[in-house]
Design a protein around this motif. Sequence first.
Motif, PDB file in Angstrom:
ATOM      1  N   VAL A  95      -2.539  -2.603  -4.186  1.00 19.29           N
ATOM      2  CA  VAL A  95      -1.961  -1.372  -4.715  1.00 19.29           C
ATOM      3  C   VAL A  95      -3.060  -0.335  -4.937  1.00 19.29           C
ATOM      4  O   VAL A  95      -2.894   0.846  -4.599  1.00 19.29           O
ATOM      5  CB  VAL A  95      -1.207  -1.670  -6.027  1.00 19.29           C
ATOM      6  N   PHE A  96      -4.190  -0.767  -5.489  1.00 21.59           N
ATOM      7  CA  PHE A  96      -5.316   0.131  -5.714  1.00 21.59           C
ATOM      8  C   PHE A  96      -5.721   0.807  -4.399  1.00 21.59           C
ATOM      9  O   PHE A  96      -5.878   2.034  -4.334  1.00 21.59           O
ATOM     10  CB  PHE A  96      -6.507  -0.632  -6.293  1.00 21.59           C
ATOM     11  N   HIS A  97      -5.867   0.016  -3.338  1.00 22.41           N
ATOM     12  CA  HIS A  97      -6.287   0.545  -2.038  1.00 22.41           C
ATOM     13  C   HIS A  97      -5.278   1.550  -1.501  1.00 22.41           C
ATOM     14  O   HIS A  97      -5.651   2.599  -0.957  1.00 22.41           O
ATOM     15  CB  HIS A  97      -6.459  -0.602  -1.049  1.00 22.41           C
ATOM     16  N   ASN A  98      -3.994   1.258  -1.645  1.00 24.49           N
ATOM     17  CA  ASN A  98      -2.952   2.141  -1.131  1.00 24.49           C
ATOM     18  C   ASN A  98      -2.952   3.482  -1.847  1.00 24.49           C
ATOM     19  O   ASN A  98      -2.809   4.529  -1.213  1.00 24.49           O
ATOM     20  CB  ASN A  98      -1.589   1.470  -1.258  1.00 24.49           C
ATOM     21  N   ILE A  99      -3.090   3.465  -3.155  1.00 30.34           N
ATOM     22  CA  ILE A  99      -3.092   4.720  -3.907  1.00 30.34           C
ATOM     23  C   ILE A  99      -4.356   5.528  -3.614  1.00 30.34           C
ATOM     24  O   ILE A  99      -4.330   6.762  -3.567  1.00 30.34           O
ATOM     25  CB  ILE A  99      -2.958   4.441  -5.417  1.00 30.34           C
ATOM     26  N   TYR A 136       4.186  -6.856  -0.995  1.00 32.34           N
ATOM     27  CA  TYR A 136       5.021  -7.810  -1.732  1.00 32.34           C
ATOM     28  C   TYR A 136       5.583  -7.213  -3.021  1.00 32.34           C
ATOM     29  O   TYR A 136       5.952  -7.944  -3.934  1.00 32.34           O
ATOM     30  CB  TYR A 136       4.207  -9.076  -2.035  1.00 32.34           C
ATOM     31  N   LEU A 137       5.673  -5.902  -3.068  1.00 32.71           N
ATOM     32  CA  LEU A 137       6.222  -5.232  -4.238  1.00 32.71           C
ATOM     33  C   LEU A 137       7.744  -5.146  -4.136  1.00 32.71           C
ATOM     34  O   LEU A 137       8.313  -5.171  -3.046  1.00 32.71           O
ATOM     35  CB  LEU A 137       5.648  -3.819  -4.352  1.00 32.71           C
ATOM     36  N   SER A 138       8.393  -5.009  -5.276  1.00 33.44           N
ATOM     37  CA  SER A 138       9.825  -4.720  -5.271  1.00 33.44           C
ATOM     38  C   SER A 138      10.029  -3.283  -4.799  1.00 33.44           C
ATOM     39  O   SER A 138       9.074  -2.493  -4.707  1.00 33.44           O
ATOM     40  CB  SER A 138      10.406  -4.891  -6.669  1.00 33.44           C
ATOM     41  N   GLY A 139      11.296  -2.915  -4.525  1.00 35.33           N
ATOM     42  CA  GLY A 139      11.569  -1.560  -4.055  1.00 35.33           C
ATOM     43  C   GLY A 139      11.111  -0.495  -5.039  1.00 35.33           C
ATOM     44  O   GLY A 139      10.508   0.512  -4.648  1.00 35.33           O
ATOM     45  N   GLY A 140      11.402  -0.698  -6.318  1.00 38.68           N
ATOM     46  CA  GLY A 140      11.005   0.277  -7.326  1.00 38.68           C
ATOM     47  C   GLY A 140       9.503   0.366  -7.480  1.00 38.68           C
ATOM     48  O   GLY A 140       8.941   1.463  -7.622  1.00 38.68           O
ATOM     49  N   GLU A 141       8.837  -0.785  -7.455  1.00 38.17           N
ATOM     50  CA  GLU A 141       7.373  -0.800  -7.558  1.00 38.17           C
ATOM     51  C   GLU A 141       6.747  -0.089  -6.360  1.00 38.17           C
ATOM     52  O   GLU A 141       5.813   0.708  -6.514  1.00 38.17           O
ATOM     53  CB  GLU A 141       6.877  -2.245  -7.630  1.00 38.17           C
ATOM     54  N   ALA A 142       7.262  -0.383  -5.162  1.00 37.97           N
ATOM     55  CA  ALA A 142       6.705   0.225  -3.954  1.00 37.97           C
ATOM     56  C   ALA A 142       6.856   1.749  -3.976  1.00 37.97           C
ATOM     57  O   ALA A 142       5.940   2.481  -3.581  1.00 37.97           O
ATOM     58  CB  ALA A 142       7.401  -0.352  -2.719  1.00 37.97           C
ATOM     59  N   GLN A 143       7.997   2.228  -4.470  1.00 41.91           N
ATOM     60  CA  GLN A 143       8.195   3.671  -4.493  1.00 41.91           C
ATOM     61  C   GLN A 143       7.318   4.329  -5.548  1.00 41.91           C
ATOM     62  O   GLN A 143       6.846   5.467  -5.356  1.00 41.91           O
ATOM     63  CB  GLN A 143       9.668   4.006  -4.710  1.00 41.91           C
ATOM     64  N   ARG A 144       7.066   3.654  -6.654  1.00 39.07           N
ATOM     65  CA  ARG A 144       6.131   4.191  -7.651  1.00 39.07           C
ATOM     66  C   ARG A 144       4.728   4.310  -7.052  1.00 39.07           C
ATOM     67  O   ARG A 144       4.034   5.316  -7.257  1.00 39.07           O
ATOM     68  CB  ARG A 144       6.109   3.300  -8.898  1.00 39.07           C
ATOM     69  N   VAL A 145       4.311   3.304  -6.313  1.00 42.13           N
ATOM     70  CA  VAL A 145       3.003   3.342  -5.665  1.00 42.13           C
ATOM     71  C   VAL A 145       2.970   4.447  -4.611  1.00 42.13           C
ATOM     72  O   VAL A 145       1.991   5.188  -4.483  1.00 42.13           O
ATOM     73  CB  VAL A 145       2.677   1.971  -5.034  1.00 42.13           C
ATOM     74  N   ASN A 146       4.055   4.584  -3.862  1.00 41.27           N
ATOM     75  CA  ASN A 146       4.164   5.631  -2.846  1.00 41.27           C
ATOM     76  C   ASN A 146       4.017   7.019  -3.469  1.00 41.27           C
ATOM     77  O   ASN A 146       3.296   7.882  -2.946  1.00 41.27           O
ATOM     78  CB  ASN A 146       5.514   5.498  -2.144  1.00 41.27           C
ATOM     79  N   LEU A 147       4.688   7.247  -4.594  1.00 38.08           N
ATOM     80  CA  LEU A 147       4.615   8.545  -5.260  1.00 38.08           C
ATOM     81  C   LEU A 147       3.236   8.780  -5.879  1.00 38.08           C
ATOM     82  O   LEU A 147       2.717   9.900  -5.853  1.00 38.08           O
ATOM     83  CB  LEU A 147       5.717   8.648  -6.318  1.00 38.08           C
ATOM     84  N   ALA A 148       2.647   7.721  -6.420  1.00 35.39           N
ATOM     85  CA  ALA A 148       1.287   7.852  -6.961  1.00 35.39           C
ATOM     86  C   ALA A 148       0.308   8.201  -5.848  1.00 35.39           C
ATOM     87  O   ALA A 148      -0.592   9.032  -6.034  1.00 35.39           O
ATOM     88  CB  ALA A 148       0.870   6.553  -7.649  1.00 35.39           C
ATOM     89  N   ARG A 149       0.480   7.585  -4.693  1.00 38.45           N
ATOM     90  CA  ARG A 149      -0.375   7.875  -3.537  1.00 38.45           C
ATOM     91  C   ARG A 149      -0.227   9.338  -3.110  1.00 38.45           C
ATOM     92  O   ARG A 149      -1.206   9.984  -2.713  1.00 38.45           O
ATOM     93  CB  ARG A 149       0.000   6.945  -2.385  1.00 38.45           C
ATOM     94  N   ALA A 150       0.986   9.861  -3.196  1.00 43.19           N
ATOM     95  CA  ALA A 150       1.216  11.257  -2.826  1.00 43.19           C
ATOM     96  C   ALA A 150       0.643  12.227  -3.857  1.00 43.19           C
ATOM     97  O   ALA A 150       0.139  13.293  -3.508  1.00 43.19           O
ATOM     98  CB  ALA A 150       2.711  11.506  -2.652  1.00 43.19           C
ATOM     99  N   MET A 151       0.709  11.852  -5.127  1.00 41.35           N
ATOM    100  CA  MET A 151       0.289  12.759  -6.194  1.00 41.35           C
ATOM    101  C   MET A 151      -1.215  12.739  -6.466  1.00 41.35           C
ATOM    102  O   MET A 151      -1.759  13.713  -6.981  1.00 41.35           O
ATOM    103  CB  MET A 151       1.037  12.422  -7.478  1.00 41.35           C
ATOM    104  N   ILE A 152      -1.895  11.660  -6.114  1.00 45.10           N
ATOM    105  CA  ILE A 152      -3.305  11.536  -6.480  1.00 45.10           C
ATOM    106  C   ILE A 152      -4.173  12.604  -5.819  1.00 45.10           C
ATOM    107  O   ILE A 152      -5.219  12.985  -6.344  1.00 45.10           O
ATOM    108  CB  ILE A 152      -3.842  10.123  -6.139  1.00 45.10           C
ATOM    109  N   VAL A 153      -3.726  13.118  -4.680  1.00 44.80           N
ATOM    110  CA  VAL A 153      -4.498  14.154  -3.990  1.00 44.80           C
ATOM    111  C   VAL A 153      -4.227  15.536  -4.564  1.00 44.80           C
ATOM    112  O   VAL A 153      -4.731  16.544  -4.051  1.00 44.80           O
ATOM    113  CB  VAL A 153      -4.226  14.139  -2.473  1.00 44.80           C
ATOM    114  N   GLU A 154      -3.425  15.598  -5.625  1.00 43.74           N
ATOM    115  CA  GLU A 154      -3.109  16.843  -6.323  1.00 43.74           C
ATOM    116  C   GLU A 154      -2.592  17.907  -5.349  1.00 43.74           C
ATOM    117  O   GLU A 154      -3.172  18.992  -5.215  1.00 43.74           O
ATOM    118  CB  GLU A 154      -4.331  17.344  -7.094  1.00 43.74           C
TER     119      GLU A 154
END
Length: 247
Positions: A95-99, A136-154
């Motif tokens: 998850v760390f790597h993806n974000i 191996y994340l659940s759907g909700g977990e994966a989408q939270r990571v997806n959104l964090a990945r999108a937002m981290i670049v501000e």
Amino acid sequence: MSPLLELKKVTFQTENKTILDIPKFQIQTGEFLGIMGPNGAGKSTLLKVLAFLDQQTSGEILYRGQVIPKGNAPLELRRKFSIALQQSLLLDGTVFHNIAIGLTLRKVPKSVIKEKVEQWMEVFGVSHLAKKNALYLSGGEAQRVNLARAMIVEPEILFLDEPFSALDFPTKIRLMEDFKQIIEEAKTTAVFVSHDLMEINYLTSQLVIVVNGEVKQVGSTPRVLEQPNSSTASFLNEWKKFYPVAR
């Protein structure tokens, strides 16, 4: 003051078929803009054209009043945008790597990456998943990571294409509540494609209705939903039978 992003006389065609015909379209700084329409109306294509993922056939795209050369949006501008799709499309890794991937590609120092990833993992409530393989994340977990990945670049503009549609209802509600607060606090401009009136009504401030590749109504979300015009009433009234609109 110029719009943040603007389309002028933009068309998008494929195999002699017109998918979009948009004389004028504007995104203002700080707004959360929703895009709705029937299946096949051109919603996702409009989003991709705005995000420079698809090239318009004709017309102009302007960023802060400046025309962007067709098919040649500079990397510096592209990096001001971020996108989250219905499918999270996470990489095989932690998850760390993806974000962190957006910052890694921008060659941000590792110490800064670590600080920002930890910050955004906490914001989206996934800190405890930092070392877990993202596949191996659940759907909700994966989408939270997806959104964090999108937002981290501000991003200056965040583009969202049905990011909550694959989630079960309780998970969707929790994530939407958290996401709305995050977007408001970050003051991020957002463009959100959805077929769900509940999502649109809860999250967006402005709403655009697209039918057959054309913008048929634009206005504040409550006004458009409560007072559809003659071009959108049939679609919206039918949709209200299946989706609640209460905030």
